[in-house]
Design a protein around this motif. Structure first.
Motif, PDB file in Angstrom:
ATOM      1  N   UNK A   1      94.220  49.598 -95.359  1.00  0.00           N
ATOM      2  CA  UNK A   1      95.052  49.308 -96.532  1.00  0.00           C
ATOM      3  C   UNK A   1      95.451  47.878 -96.236  1.00  0.00           C
ATOM      4  N   UNK A   2      94.840  46.931 -96.876  1.00  0.00           N
ATOM      5  CA  UNK A   2      94.988  45.322 -96.603  1.00  0.00           C
ATOM      6  C   UNK A   2      96.481  44.656 -97.139  1.00  0.00           C
ATOM      7  N   UNK A   3      97.413  45.272 -96.941  1.00  0.00           N
ATOM      8  CA  UNK A   3      98.745  44.568 -97.332  1.00  0.00           C
ATOM      9  C   UNK A   3      99.029  44.596 -98.743  1.00  0.00           C
ATOM     10  N   UNK A   4     100.548  44.272 -98.889  1.00  0.00           N
ATOM     11  CA  UNK A   4     101.201  44.672-100.153  1.00  0.00           C
ATOM     12  C   UNK A   4     101.394  45.990-100.424  1.00  0.00           C
ATOM     13  N   UNK A   5     101.618  46.945 -99.609  1.00  0.00           N
ATOM     14  CA  UNK A   5     101.708  48.411 -99.811  1.00  0.00           C
ATOM     15  C   UNK A   5     102.975  48.245-100.644  1.00  0.00           C
TER      16      UNK A   5
END
Length: 192
Positions: free
Chosen positions: A57-61
């Motif tokens: 998961x590469x951010x801005x969850x």
């Protein structure tokens, strides 16, 4: 889903912007109102694909860095039946001068199991013949990109210790960025 010649297969989820609040801007309300369903559907697809070994998961969850969004995202991701790894995005914490929301530390502590060996804004995890390296390159004051000397030394150490492993880098902001000049021409800036 990405696969390499060495038979590793993983899923990438980027920018799901999970928002469970009812206070949304009209221009984004439809997309954001579906964010929970979209994330849950992605997890179901990943769980049903036996070839996928892990998820990145590469951010801005989160769409907004509020405790209820953090709790909801953590609870939803717990349904993943395979390992997952997370890096911080610029929407996953409150900037230092905003005074509201969650901190980078709170996000990191919540997802400690998904950021193994985390220190100096970098985590790493061996997976078969690969090394997954997550880098928190978000400046806590401006929300822009930051690479400190300490981060670069840690990264150099990890890379030196794992010369023979193939690497998978996980960052929210790319390692290169386009800069625009007044004359409209572009140039590429490399961060190291």
């Amino acid at each position: 889903v990405f696969s390499t010649a060495n038979s590793i297969c993983f899923a990438v989820i980027s920018d799901p912007h999970l928002e469970i609040s009812n206070t949304l801007n009209p221009d984004t309300s439809r997309r954001i109102s579906l964010s929970k369903t979209i994330l849950e559907n992605a997890i179901n697809m990943i769980n049903n694909d036996e070839d996928i070994e892990f998820t990145i998961i590469s951010g801005d969850l989160l769409n907004t860095p509020r405790p209820w969004n953090l709790d909801a995202s953590h609870q939803i991701l717990e349904d993943l039946e395979k390992p997952y790894f997370v890096v911080l995005g610029n929407n996953d914490f409150s900037m230092a001068n905003s005074g509201i929301g969650i901190s980078k530390t709170t996000f990191t502590q919540t997802f400690a199991e998904a950021q193994p060996n985390f220190s100096d804004n970098i985590w790493s995890k061996e997976f078969d013949d690969f090394l997954i390296i997550g880098v928190d390159n978000i400046n806590p004051i401006s929300g822009g990109v930051i690479y400190t000397k300490k981060m670069m030394l840690k990264l150099d150490s990890i890379l030196s210790e794992n010369i023979n492993k193939q690497k998978i880098f996980v960052v929210h902001y790319p390692l290169t960025e386009l800069n625009y000049f007044a004359d409209g021409k572009k140039t590429k800036k490399i961060f190291w």
